[in-house]
Scaffold this motif. Structure first.
Motif, PDB file in Angstrom:
ATOM      1  N   LEU A  88       0.828  -1.205   0.000  1.00 25.77           N
ATOM      2  CA  LEU A  88       0.000   0.000   0.000  1.00 25.77           C
ATOM      3  C   LEU A  88       0.864   1.258   0.000  1.00 25.77           C
ATOM      4  O   LEU A  88       0.550   2.247  -0.669  1.00 25.77           O
ATOM      5  N   GLU A  89       1.951   1.223   0.762  1.00 29.86           N
ATOM      6  CA  GLU A  89       2.820   2.388   0.857  1.00 29.86           C
ATOM      7  C   GLU A  89       3.571   2.653  -0.440  1.00 29.86           C
ATOM      8  O   GLU A  89       3.746   3.812  -0.838  1.00 29.86           O
ATOM      9  N   LYS A  90       3.999   1.612  -1.107  1.00 26.21           N
ATOM     10  CA  LYS A  90       4.749   1.789  -2.350  1.00 26.21           C
ATOM     11  C   LYS A  90       3.847   2.179  -3.515  1.00 26.21           C
ATOM     12  O   LYS A  90       4.299   2.795  -4.476  1.00 26.21           O
ATOM     13  N   GLY A  91       2.559   1.814  -3.421  1.00 24.02           N
ATOM     14  CA  GLY A  91       1.626   2.057  -4.522  1.00 24.02           C
ATOM     15  C   GLY A  91       1.217   0.741  -5.142  1.00 24.02           C
ATOM     16  O   GLY A  91       2.050  -0.166  -5.310  1.00 24.02           O
ATOM     17  N   VAL A  92      -0.058   0.617  -5.460  1.00 28.92           N
ATOM     18  CA  VAL A  92      -0.567  -0.609  -6.065  1.00 28.92           C
ATOM     19  C   VAL A  92      -1.140  -0.279  -7.436  1.00 28.92           C
ATOM     20  O   VAL A  92      -1.561   0.845  -7.712  1.00 28.92           O
ATOM     21  N   ASP A  93      -1.144  -1.269  -8.311  1.00 28.71           N
ATOM     22  CA  ASP A  93      -1.655  -1.097  -9.664  1.00 28.71           C
ATOM     23  C   ASP A  93      -3.167  -1.297  -9.678  1.00 28.71           C
ATOM     24  O   ASP A  93      -3.663  -2.384  -9.348  1.00 28.71           O
ATOM     25  N   LEU A  94      -3.882  -0.253 -10.063  1.00 27.96           N
ATOM     26  CA  LEU A  94      -5.327  -0.327 -10.232  1.00 27.96           C
ATOM     27  C   LEU A  94      -5.650  -0.217 -11.721  1.00 27.96           C
ATOM     28  O   LEU A  94      -4.772   0.055 -12.533  1.00 27.96           O
ATOM     29  N   ASP A  96      -7.048   2.040 -13.311  1.00 28.16           N
ATOM     30  CA  ASP A  96      -6.779   3.376 -13.843  1.00 28.16           C
ATOM     31  C   ASP A  96      -5.356   3.837 -13.544  1.00 28.16           C
ATOM     32  O   ASP A  96      -5.058   5.027 -13.553  1.00 28.16           O
ATOM     33  N   GLY A  97      -4.459   2.885 -13.295  1.00 23.32           N
ATOM     34  CA  GLY A  97      -3.047   3.206 -13.121  1.00 23.32           C
ATOM     35  C   GLY A  97      -2.570   3.020 -11.696  1.00 23.32           C
ATOM     36  O   GLY A  97      -3.365   2.809 -10.766  1.00 23.32           O
ATOM     37  N   PRO A  98      -1.244   3.073 -11.492  1.00 27.18           N
ATOM     38  CA  PRO A  98      -0.688   2.878 -10.154  1.00 27.18           C
ATOM     39  C   PRO A  98      -1.022   4.046  -9.241  1.00 27.18           C
ATOM     40  O   PRO A  98      -1.143   5.194  -9.676  1.00 27.18           O
ATOM     41  N   ARG A 138      -9.167   9.215  -6.161  1.00 26.98           N
ATOM     42  CA  ARG A 138      -9.879   8.516  -7.229  1.00 26.98           C
ATOM     43  C   ARG A 138     -11.154   7.866  -6.692  1.00 26.98           C
ATOM     44  O   ARG A 138     -11.323   7.688  -5.481  1.00 26.98           O
ATOM     45  N   ASN A 139     -12.020   7.488  -7.592  1.00 27.06           N
ATOM     46  CA  ASN A 139     -13.286   6.865  -7.216  1.00 27.06           C
ATOM     47  C   ASN A 139     -13.050   5.584  -6.426  1.00 27.06           C
ATOM     48  O   ASN A 139     -12.366   4.678  -6.896  1.00 27.06           O
ATOM     49  N   ARG A 140     -13.572   5.544  -5.201  1.00 23.76           N
ATOM     50  CA  ARG A 140     -13.486   4.383  -4.312  1.00 23.76           C
ATOM     51  C   ARG A 140     -12.049   3.853  -4.208  1.00 23.76           C
ATOM     52  O   ARG A 140     -11.799   2.653  -4.141  1.00 23.76           O
ATOM     53  N   GLN A 141     -11.117   4.767  -4.136  1.00 18.21           N
ATOM     54  CA  GLN A 141      -9.706   4.390  -4.205  1.00 18.21           C
ATOM     55  C   GLN A 141      -9.260   3.516  -3.044  1.00 18.21           C
ATOM     56  O   GLN A 141      -8.575   2.499  -3.246  1.00 18.21           O
ATOM     57  N   VAL A 142      -9.587   3.901  -1.817  1.00 18.84           N
ATOM     58  CA  VAL A 142      -9.115   3.133  -0.661  1.00 18.84           C
ATOM     59  C   VAL A 142      -9.647   1.707  -0.713  1.00 18.84           C
ATOM     60  O   VAL A 142      -8.911   0.737  -0.473  1.00 18.84           O
ATOM     61  N   ARG A 143     -10.910   1.558  -1.046  1.00 21.90           N
ATOM     62  CA  ARG A 143     -11.490   0.211  -1.142  1.00 21.90           C
ATOM     63  C   ARG A 143     -10.772  -0.612  -2.215  1.00 21.90           C
ATOM     64  O   ARG A 143     -10.506  -1.810  -2.016  1.00 21.90           O
ATOM     65  N   ARG A 144     -10.482   0.010  -3.320  1.00 28.18           N
ATOM     66  CA  ARG A 144      -9.791  -0.726  -4.396  1.00 28.18           C
ATOM     67  C   ARG A 144      -8.356  -1.062  -4.005  1.00 28.18           C
ATOM     68  O   ARG A 144      -7.833  -2.123  -4.373  1.00 28.18           O
ATOM     69  N   MET A 145      -7.717  -0.187  -3.250  1.00 25.99           N
ATOM     70  CA  MET A 145      -6.339  -0.446  -2.829  1.00 25.99           C
ATOM     71  C   MET A 145      -6.265  -1.632  -1.876  1.00 25.99           C
ATOM     72  O   MET A 145      -5.416  -2.521  -2.042  1.00 25.99           O
ATOM     73  N   THR A 146      -7.137  -1.666  -0.864  1.00 27.02           N
ATOM     74  CA  THR A 146      -7.056  -2.778   0.083  1.00 27.02           C
ATOM     75  C   THR A 146      -7.462  -4.098  -0.579  1.00 27.02           C
ATOM     76  O   THR A 146      -6.893  -5.141  -0.265  1.00 27.02           O
TER      77      THR A 146
END
Length: 202
Positions: A88-94, A96-98, A138-146
């Motif tokens: 999560l800290e480094k960044g995750v690929d979603l 719509d991009g990292p 971004r739209n619903r970003q935290v949910r998508r990240m976890t």
């Protein structure tokens, strides 16, 4: 001088003032007219919503260019581990991009209000809490990240935006601040520096 309202938005409240489906909206909790949300918060998320009557301040808070930090308390499905926090800290690929680098840490269960309806309880599946700070929206970003690191979000509370927080605000409660924008910032679209806040007597 601009008005800034800090609202602790309850669960299942639309982050807008009207709805043609009869759902609860900001109008149920904010009586002041001519204020608008500076950024959004999902219907099924809780916590801090900032509202202002000043377009310049609204832009400074909501614009992605400002990279204003947003801090969330997140209850996730399962016992999240250090490896997931590091991702999560480094960044995750979603799709719509990292994501940008973030700050993530384990959090003991916070002393907060019960949610209605409560999060689904399963005796054989533990849950855990993290504090996550991001600088984008971004739209619903935290949910998508976890979800991307294997720990779906069960409950999401936005605790703070910049230096403003929901401390001492129960769900549905708000407080009003007077914001003095620096003169130089008011003349530009981007602005520099941070607004200063002073409590308004209510």
């Amino acid at each position: 001088m601009a008005t800034l309202i800090l609202l602790n938005k309850p669960f299942n409240v639309l982050c807008q003032f009207t709805d043609n489906e009869g759902r609860s909206t900001l109008a149920d909790f904010v009586g002041q007219s001519s204020v608008y949300p500076a950024g959004r918060l999902d219907y099924d998320s809780e916590g801090l919503v900032l509202l202002t009557d000043d377009g310049q301040l609204q832009h400074r808070i909501a614009s992605p260019r400002q990279k204003m930090p947003k801090t969330y308390w997140v209850q996730v499905d399962g016992e999240i581990d250090d490896a997931a926090l590091e991702r999560l800290e480094k960044g995750v690929d979603l799709k719509d991009g990292p994501t940008r680098p973030a700050t993530a840490r384990h959090l003991g269960e916070p002393e907060i209000w019960p949610r209605h309806p409560p999060v689904r309880y399963r005796a054989n599946v533990p849950t855990s809490w993290i504090e996550l700070t991001i600088t984008e929206g971004r739209n619903r970003q935290v949910r998508r990240m976890t979800a991307a690191v294997g720990f779906p979000t069960l409950r999401l509370i936005r605790r703070a935006v910049g230096d403003w927080s929901i401390d001492n605000l129960a769900p549905g409660e708000s407080r009003s601040l007077s914001i003095h924008l620096p003169a130089a910032a008011a003349k530009t679209s981007r602005g520099q520096g941070r607004p200063r806040a002073k409590k308004r007597n209510r």
